[in-house]
Enzyme design. Structure first.
Site, PDB file in Angstrom:
ATOM      1  N   ASP A   1       0.640  -1.444   0.150  1.00 36.37           N
ATOM      2  CA  ASP A   1       0.031  -0.177  -0.079  1.00 36.37           C
ATOM      3  C   ASP A   1       1.060   0.791   0.021  1.00 36.37           C
ATOM      4  O   ASP A   1       0.065   2.363   0.010  1.00 36.37           O
ATOM      5  CB  ASP A   1      -0.548   0.069   1.692  1.00 36.37           C
ATOM      6  CG  ASP A   1      -0.322  -0.081   2.408  1.00 36.37           C
ATOM      7  OD1 ASP A   1       0.767   0.353   2.777  1.00 36.37           O
ATOM      8  OD2 ASP A   1      -0.549  -0.828   3.430  1.00 36.37           O
TER       9      ASP A   1
ATOM     10  N   HIS B   1       6.542  -7.471  -1.193  1.00 34.15           N
ATOM     11  CA  HIS B   1       5.143  -8.318  -2.014  1.00 34.15           C
ATOM     12  C   HIS B   1       5.249  -7.101  -2.888  1.00 34.15           C
ATOM     13  O   HIS B   1       4.857  -7.235  -3.639  1.00 34.15           O
ATOM     14  CB  HIS B   1       4.175  -8.736  -1.390  1.00 34.15           C
ATOM     15  CG  HIS B   1       4.210  -9.482  -0.078  1.00 34.15           C
ATOM     16  ND1 HIS B   1       3.658  -9.871   1.011  1.00 34.15           N
ATOM     17  CD2 HIS B   1       5.330 -11.139  -0.553  1.00 34.15           C
ATOM     18  CE1 HIS B   1       4.316 -11.447   1.387  1.00 34.15           C
ATOM     19  NE2 HIS B   1       5.434 -11.186   0.579  1.00 34.15           N
TER      20      HIS B   1
ATOM     21  N   CYS C   1       8.543  -7.013 -22.153  1.00 33.89           N
ATOM     22  CA  CYS C   1       9.426  -5.559 -21.707  1.00 33.89           C
ATOM     23  C   CYS C   1       9.880  -5.552 -20.927  1.00 33.89           C
ATOM     24  O   CYS C   1      10.535  -4.683 -20.926  1.00 33.89           O
ATOM     25  CB  CYS C   1       9.270  -4.846 -22.571  1.00 33.89           C
ATOM     26  SG  CYS C   1       8.561  -3.122 -22.029  1.00 33.89           S
TER      27      CYS C   1
ATOM     28  N   SER D   1       0.133 -12.506  10.796  1.00 35.01           N
ATOM     29  CA  SER D   1      -0.140 -13.305  11.860  1.00 35.01           C
ATOM     30  C   SER D   1       1.016 -14.199  11.215  1.00 35.01           C
ATOM     31  O   SER D   1       1.154 -15.245  11.545  1.00 35.01           O
ATOM     32  CB  SER D   1      -1.577 -13.820  11.674  1.00 35.01           C
ATOM     33  OG  SER D   1      -1.699 -14.051  10.582  1.00 35.01           O
TER      34      SER D   1
END
Length: 292
Positions: free
Chosen positions: A126, A141, A152, A242
């Protein structure tokens, strides 16, 4: 701390008791004893900024709906899956991109400035840590604010892509049914049907957000880099996760192997509870600002 006391948005935060003074003292001792703190954050640090998570009891996406996030293989393979993903993302983007960091993000930025925080790894996509001003950071991530071409490799900003979507879909409108954790919203198949998705303007390839979708893996290069930062650290704090996803959990296992003290701050159980030195069941934005 130069923390502006933004009032938290608790819509997607599980209920919990206020911080226990004993817990505050324990976390204070843990942080005071750390010289090079390695911090890993998860969705639970962003829920107070109004972004839902997947797994929180009662309020997470899995508890509220039967929706599941897009799978990597499906996105790459299926044009209709991409159309559905981007239509939902297009509608959700103005709201999602406007979310602001909360007190927990600002505290971690301050710890970095003070030289207390050695490295921050976030599992979130975010950009809230970046908005807060954190610089010693790895987005494990990726980040939804960036988009790249699968063919490309050309990169553009997600905000730039929004303008392309608008140009291609001048009359397309859709009413959203609720917000999901990764910046998308819920739409019906009927609503999605006529949505046009742009191709890469350089080569005509498939555009994908610069994030690791479920079923995809984090690059070995990034994993090695994070292991190096962990090797330089003397303790680990997990905030708002978690640790159910292995890509993040592996670093806690590595910290345990190095016999580093590990503190966990998360509402509800985690995979680390049986070997953490300290487990705290509070809101990140409520407890972290109490630590000097």
């Amino acid at each position: 701390h130069s923390v502006s006391r933004a009032s938290p948005n608790l819509t997607f935060v599980p209920a919990c008791l206020p911080p226990d003074p004993v817990e505050v003292e324990e976390l204070q001792r843990f942080v005071s004893n750390s010289k090079r703190l390695f911090v890993m954050t998860g969705a639970g640090i962003s829920t107070e900024s109004g972004i839902p998570d997947y797994r929180s009891e009662g309020v997470g996406l899995y508890a509220r709906t039967d929706r599941r996030p897009v799978q990597h293989a499906e996105f790459v393979r299926s044009a209709s899956a991409r159309q559905r993903y981007w239509a939902r993302n297009f509608v959700g983007w103005p709201q999602f991109s406007s979310h602001q960091p909360n007190n927990a993000h600002l505290v971690l930025r301050d710890w970095e400035k003070l030289g207390k925080l050695h490295w921050l790894v976030t599992q979130n996509v975010d950009a809230l840590h970046t908005k807060a001003g954190s610089q010693r950071i790895t987005e494990l991530h990726g980040c939804t604010h960036r988009v790249f071409c699968l063919a490309c490799g050309d990169r553009i900003l997600r905000s730039e892509l929004q303008a392309h979507f608008e140009a291609l879909n001048p009359t397309w409108k859709a009413e959203a049914f609720g917000v999901a954790p990764d910046g998308d919203v819920f739409l019906t198949d009927e609503q999605v049907r006529n949505f046009q998705v742009p191709a890469c303007h350089k080569c005509g390839g498939i555009l994908k957000p610069d994030v690791t979708f479920f079923g995809d893996t984090v690059s070995q290069e990034k994993v090695s880099f994070v292991h190096q930062r962990l090797a330089e650290s003397d303790s680990m704090l997990v905030a708002g996760s978690s640790m159910q996803v292995y890509s993040g959990y592996r670093f806690a296992l590595a910290a345990r192997e190095k016999k580093l003290p590990i503190a966990v701050l998360n509402i509800g159980p985690t995979r680390l509870d049986h070997f953490a030195s300290l487990k705290l069941n509070s809101r990140c934005g409520e407890l972290l600002p109490l630590i000097v």
